[in-house]
Design an enzyme around this catalytic site. Structure first.
Site, PDB file in Angstrom:
ATOM      1  N   LYS A   1       0.688  -0.826  -0.176  1.00  0.00           N
ATOM      2  CA  LYS A   1       0.178   0.166   0.322  1.00  0.00           C
ATOM      3  C   LYS A   1       1.042   1.223  -0.058  1.00  0.00           C
ATOM      4  O   LYS A   1       1.009   2.116  -0.480  1.00  0.00           O
ATOM      5  CB  LYS A   1      -0.717   0.221   1.159  1.00  0.00           C
ATOM      6  CG  LYS A   1      -1.595  -1.361   0.896  1.00  0.00           C
ATOM      7  CD  LYS A   1      -3.058  -1.191   2.286  1.00  0.00           C
ATOM      8  CE  LYS A   1      -2.150  -0.969   3.864  1.00  0.00           C
ATOM      9  NZ  LYS A   1      -1.460  -2.847   3.945  1.00  0.00           N
TER      10      LYS A   1
ATOM     11  N   PRO B   1      -3.138   1.266   7.496  1.00  0.00           N
ATOM     12  CA  PRO B   1      -2.867  -0.344   8.454  1.00  0.00           C
ATOM     13  C   PRO B   1      -3.574  -1.386   7.555  1.00  0.00           C
ATOM     14  O   PRO B   1      -4.608  -0.832   7.809  1.00  0.00           O
ATOM     15  CB  PRO B   1      -2.662   0.084   9.802  1.00  0.00           C
ATOM     16  CG  PRO B   1      -4.175   1.163   9.633  1.00  0.00           C
ATOM     17  CD  PRO B   1      -4.421   2.080   9.423  1.00  0.00           C
ATOM     18  N   GLY B   2      -2.783  -2.628   7.199  1.00  0.00           N
ATOM     19  CA  GLY B   2      -3.070  -3.577   7.612  1.00  0.00           C
ATOM     20  C   GLY B   2      -3.327  -4.416   8.066  1.00  0.00           C
ATOM     21  O   GLY B   2      -4.900  -5.354   8.047  1.00  0.00           O
ATOM     22  N   HIS B   3      -2.320  -4.711   9.852  1.00  0.00           N
ATOM     23  CA  HIS B   3      -2.972  -5.054  10.883  1.00  0.00           C
ATOM     24  C   HIS B   3      -3.641  -4.845  11.618  1.00  0.00           C
ATOM     25  O   HIS B   3      -4.737  -3.720  11.897  1.00  0.00           O
ATOM     26  CB  HIS B   3      -1.495  -4.675  11.628  1.00  0.00           C
ATOM     27  CG  HIS B   3      -0.022  -5.574  11.525  1.00  0.00           C
ATOM     28  ND1 HIS B   3       0.652  -4.405  10.899  1.00  0.00           N
ATOM     29  CD2 HIS B   3       0.362  -6.123  11.780  1.00  0.00           C
ATOM     30  CE1 HIS B   3       1.400  -5.049  10.272  1.00  0.00           C
ATOM     31  NE2 HIS B   3       1.641  -6.109  11.224  1.00  0.00           N
TER      32      HIS B   3
ATOM     33  N   SER C   1     -13.926  -7.047  48.991  1.00  0.00           N
ATOM     34  CA  SER C   1     -14.542  -8.183  49.606  1.00  0.00           C
ATOM     35  C   SER C   1     -13.553  -8.148  50.404  1.00  0.00           C
ATOM     36  O   SER C   1     -12.291  -8.052  51.140  1.00  0.00           O
ATOM     37  CB  SER C   1     -14.458  -9.730  49.055  1.00  0.00           C
ATOM     38  OG  SER C   1     -14.521 -10.563  48.782  1.00  0.00           O
ATOM     39  N   GLY C   2     -14.456  -8.436  52.462  1.00  0.00           N
ATOM     40  CA  GLY C   2     -13.971  -8.241  53.185  1.00  0.00           C
ATOM     41  C   GLY C   2     -13.754  -7.470  53.699  1.00  0.00           C
ATOM     42  O   GLY C   2     -12.532  -7.284  55.198  1.00  0.00           O
TER      43      GLY C   2
ATOM     44  N   SER D   1     -19.089  -3.767  43.659  1.00  0.00           N
ATOM     45  CA  SER D   1     -19.245  -2.070  42.656  1.00  0.00           C
ATOM     46  C   SER D   1     -17.904  -1.652  42.518  1.00  0.00           C
ATOM     47  O   SER D   1     -18.016  -0.674  42.572  1.00  0.00           O
ATOM     48  CB  SER D   1     -20.303  -1.382  42.674  1.00  0.00           C
ATOM     49  OG  SER D   1     -20.432  -1.625  44.403  1.00  0.00           O
TER      50      SER D   1
END
Lengths: 319, 636
Positions: free
Chosen positions: B43, B118-120, B476-477, B548
């Site tokens: 390209k 880009p091609g990747h 947690s805890g 959360s």
């Protein structure tokens, strides 16, 4: 002046008629794109500013801003990050252009560079780093600008060709070329956290020829140094340097000579190479540009250091 | 090898009559195109060649190119044209294209902007950036390789984004002996795929970017090819504005122009149609109507404004209109809705989370939107529809989206500006996805809000309290449930009406179907948030105890509640303390790798920055913390 306006109006009418063919020319498309970008910035940022360097690209950008917000004056100030080493003719036009547009002009001098007397003759690349890169960062931080317009074009240089229109900067003004935001259609993401800012390039898709042609069509005032005239120059390191004031330290054997010269790009006068030329009108300047075989940035010392020099400077905060 | 010399002739007019040349150039049209295809299909080399052959490369650039080619080029002593476009240091070092680069050139017929993409696969989002504004796509194929995965991916995106013209450039023909059979074979292979994804037409051209065959000059080696050269095709392909001029007038309002009390104009770019002074217009979504007074520009008022022009419109009536509204022809307005079917291209490292609110930007409108689970993801290599719960980086899928208020839109097929949108993460501000609106879901018009006589104020008043959500968040805890329980006991003894929603308990019932992936955690919190809101409608003080971990979801619940109703309590404990308590033995399991996605171990916890109340259980007991929270709550 009245007559000029009249003429302009007629041309617009003609242009409007041509528009019934429903095909905008490339310049009309570029103009509309730039205007859309500028309005988007004003609508989405809290404290925008336009970087104004007095060159031809700045002149175009300022003109587009007048068009974008008419009949209001552009709702932001102009900021000139000055080095004290610009051409005298640039300072003259700068003050006039700001006044004509009804805009506030802010001029910033890096106080540290003032104090140390930084100049292009003794300090090499420190001159650009301190006056321009550091000076720009100081000014943007001091005024708290969250969006800054710059007149850079993608056709100027390779790393610019890769930059987005809305180019995001961290709180310490750094550019990360590897993680640019995707930018689709004409949809710009202007969101940023506090302290971060965005550099915006409304002329991204313009070429040097587009700029010249637009200047001609719209009768935009530019610094006379772009037109050939007899001026005092010395030849130094293969560049023709104009002796613009008496701060220029002549080396042994150097005597300024009068030559018919002009400039393709304007910066600090001791760093800007002139070309010998007879082109005294816009048409002649454009003709010369189209027939020339070197790129416009060749006249600037800053780009020659290394292949990636501009990318590095931009990452560090240079515009 | 080519018949003529490599240099594309400089227009002789420039030297002879510059003004005539400029007048001609001024009326040139502009074509924006992209080059895409697989890595190493050439390209960048092709673009370098187009620039070189159309004489857009200057001597100084050529000198530094020659120097760089020898140092880092991949063509031995030959010029490596790819170095012209790969502008970033990382690209030059690795010899790959990371980001899209824009290049400019003009011939005596047209002006071009080309985006080298880009091609990747990992840089697909940059390819999409370049493709979104293109009128034409040149899809390159290495003649030795044929149609590859990336060829398919890019073709799919090109078609999906609605690029009207496709060129199949079969490159490196010199390496397959300029064979016509090989060319035909590749064209047939590509046509089969093109049919499958809906590309109706394409123009196939055999080229060699390296040697310049059939780029600007016709190839001698491939004299069997009778079609146009690539440049000739680019210069003559008809430009389509996708019919914008013939559709009804639309202009999203960008900015209200008010220089003084006597002037109020609406600035924007016309996306479709034509407008004249006197035309009847409608403001959407409000639906108010007026007539156009003038179309204002710096160069004077216009008799008409057309698609593509940036103008300022004044109206004959003082009606409400601001940024985000759309001005439209009065009798044929666009649709307004709050639920849509869309195609999304996910462009962020963090995957899409159904239920999480994102910012949606469309035209000049900006709203909050949530996405449902994908109806399906598309395997772009096979066009197969796959079941999916989320979309990861570079994935394309069809999802429903609902917005927090109605938006004005067109289907993307009709209008890129009013049908194309981006999604933005509310915390990082990153552009995480691009989307295309298909159509509105009628559902949004069929579900009405049931008005009730006993409203939320009446409920709270009867209980003599202010409804609140006290949202405990922490590792947690950390002690969330213990403290929340103590707080509720205290409130209860004071005669307050409260309810405790506990994380573990909810997962036994309402959220039994959810696991612990990021997407499930978001949905867990969304449901709990909705339940908590219903309870505040009933006038209750709701306590919730959930880890959360994500800021975005806590913000989402906060946004559900009335101002001041949401009280975030950050139960702050160091990971060491929480882990040493390990009441449920979960940390041990997580450390042993038996428990995946455990917050603090292999899943992040985003600390609140502005919690209403913070308690540090490293420093105070659960009893002290509960007392402090109750005191603060009663003072609110």
């Amino acid at each position: 002046m009245q007559k000029l306006l009249q003429l302009n109006h007629q041309e617009t009418k003609k242009a409007a008629m041509a528009l019934d063919d429903r095909q905008l020319t490339h310049l009309q498309r570029l103009e509309a794109e730039s205007i859309q970008i500028m309005r988007e910035v004003v609508a989405t940022s809290t404290n925008p500013v336009m970087l104004y360097s007095v060159g031809k690209d700045s002149a175009c950008m300022l003109h587009l801003a007048k068009k974008a917000f008419y009949p209001s004056p552009p709702p932001f100030p102009l900021l000139h990050v000055d080095t004290t080493w610009k051409f005298q003719a640039m300072y003259a036009l700068r003050d006039k252009a700001a006044a004509d547009a009804g805009m506030q002009l802010l001029v910033h001098h890096n106080p540290e560079a003032v104090e140390k007397g930084i100049n292009p003759f003794d300090h090499g690349s420190l001159h650009t780093d301190m006056w321009k890169t550091d000076g720009l960062k100081q000014a943007l931080s001091a005024y708290g600008f969250d969006a800054a317009f710059g007149g850079a074009r993608r056709d100027e240089e390779k790393s610019r060709a890769k930059e987005r229109v809305f180019s995001f900067r961290s709180a310490n003004h750094r550019w990360d070329p590897k993680s640019q935001r995707p930018e689709l259609w004409s949809q710009y993401n202007a969101r940023k956290a506090k302290g971060e800012s965005i550099r915006v390039f409304p002329l991204s898709n313009w070429t040097e020829l587009d700029i010249w042609q637009y200047i001609q069509l719209e009768k935009i005032e530019i610094v006379p140094l772009y037109f050939a005239a007899p001026r005092p120059v010395v030849e130094r390191d293969g560049m023709l340097i104009m002796v613009d004031d008496d701060r220029f330290p002549l080396r042994d054997g150097e005597t300024p000579e009068m030559k018919s010269i002009r400039f393709r790009t304007l910066g600090c006068y001791p760093l800007t190479g002139a070309v010998e030329s007879e082109a005294a009108t816009l048409s002649e300047v454009i003709q010369e540009m189209l027939l020339t075989t070197t790129s416009e940035r060749q006249g600037r010392a800053i780009d020659h250091d290394s292949a990636a020099s501009m990318e590095k400077k931009k990452q560090e905060g240079y515009f | 090898m080519s018949e003529q010399s490599h240099e594309y002739k400089v227009d002789a007019l420039i030297a002879e009559d510059i003004d005539a040349y400029l007048s001609k150039h001024q009326h040139k049209t502009m074509l924006r195109f992209i080059t895409c295809g697989s890595v190493d299909d050439g390209k960048s080399t092709l673009i370098g060649r187009l620039l070189y052959d159309s004489k857009m490369i200057f001597e100084d650039q050529l000198a530094s190119l020659t120097k760089d080619s020898k140092a880092v080029g991949t063509q031995g002593q030959e010029i490596d044209f790819a170095l012209l476009v790969d502008g970033l240091a990382a690209e030059r070092e690795q010899g790959i294209t990371i980001d899209v680069a824009y290049r400019f050139f003009a011939t005596d017929k047209r002006k071009f902007i080309v985006a080298d993409t880009p091609g990747h696969e990992q840089y697909t989002r940059n390819m999409v950036t370049g493709a979104s504004t293109a009128d034409l796509a040149v899809i390159l194929i290495d003649a030795r390789q044929g149609v590859l995965t990336q060829t398919r991916r890019h073709s799919y995106i090109v078609n999906m984004l609605g690029i009207p013209n496709v060129v199949l450039a079969v490159n490196k023909m010199d390496l397959v002996g300029s064979s016509e059979e090989r060319f035909d074979e590749i064209v047939a292979e590509y046509r089969a795929f093109a049919d499958q994804i809906g590309i109706k037409e394409f123009t196939a051209i055999p080229i060699s970017g390296l040697r310049g065959d059939n780029i600007v000059d016709r190839s001698v080696a491939m004299d069997w090819y009778k079609g146009p050269t690539l440049m000739a095709h680019l210069e003559t392909v008809p430009l389509s504005d996708r019919g914008a001029a013939n559709r009804p007038f639309r202009m999203p309002v960008q900015w209200v122009n008010r220089p003084n009390l006597d002037f109020r104009g609406f600035s924007g770019t016309i996306t479709s149609g034509t407008v004249h002074p006197g035309d009847g217009v409608r403001v959407l979504p409000s639906g108010k109507t007026s007539t156009v007074k003038s179309i204002v520009t710096y160069n004077g008022d216009l008799d008409s404004g057309v698609a593509g022009q940036a103008v300022t419109i004044t109206l004959n009536d003082e009606i409400d209109c601001s940024r985000g509204n759309v001005l439209s022809v009065a009798d044929n307005p666009p649709e307004v809705a709050d639920q849509f079917e869309t195609t999304l291209i996910w462009m962020d490292e963090s995957e899409m989370l159904p239920g999480r609110p994102y910012i949606l930007q469309i035209g000049t409108q900006s709203v909050t939107a949530t996405i449902t689970e994908p109806k399906y993801e598309v395997n772009v290599n096979t066009t197969e529809q796959l079941a999916a719960r989320t979309l990861k980086l570079n994935a394309i899928g069809v999802c429903n989206i609902s917005t927090d208020r109605p938006i004005v839109f067109e289907s993307y097929d009709d209008d890129r500006t009013m049908g194309g949108f981006i999604l933005i993460d509310r915390m990082t501000n990153a552009t995480v996805a691009a989307g295309l609106v298909h159509f509105a879901l009628r559902r949004s018009q069929n579900i009405h809000w049931q008005a009730v006589d006993i409203d939320r104020n009446a409920h709270a008043l009867q209980k003599g309290q202010k409804a609140k959500v006290v949202w405990f968040t922490g590792l947690s805890g950390s002690g969330k449930s213990t403290i929340a329980n103590l707080v509720e006991k205290k409130l209860h003894s004071m005669g307050r009406h409260s309810f405790l929603l506990d994380g573990d308990n909810v997962r036994h019932g309402l959220n039994r179907d959810l696991g612990f992936t990021d997407a499930d955690r978001v949905e867990n919190i969304r449901r709990v948030g909705e339940v908590a809101r219903l309870m505040t409608d009933a006038g209750l003080i709701v306590m919730t105890a959930f880890i959360s971990p994500f800021k975005a979801e806590r913000q989402m619940v906060r946004d559900l509640m009335e101002e001041g109703e949401f009280v975030e309590v950050f139960v702050n404990t160091s990971l060491e303390t929480a882990e040493s308590r390990d009441v449920k033995g979960l940390y041990k399991k997580a450390r042993a790798g038996d428990l995946k996605n455990f917050t603090g171990i292999d899943s992040p916890y985003e600390k609140p920055e502005k919690a209403e109340i913070t308690v540090n259980t490293d420093e105070m007991t659960a009893e002290e913390a509960a007392e402090m929270i109750v005191d603060r709550l009663l003072a609110m």
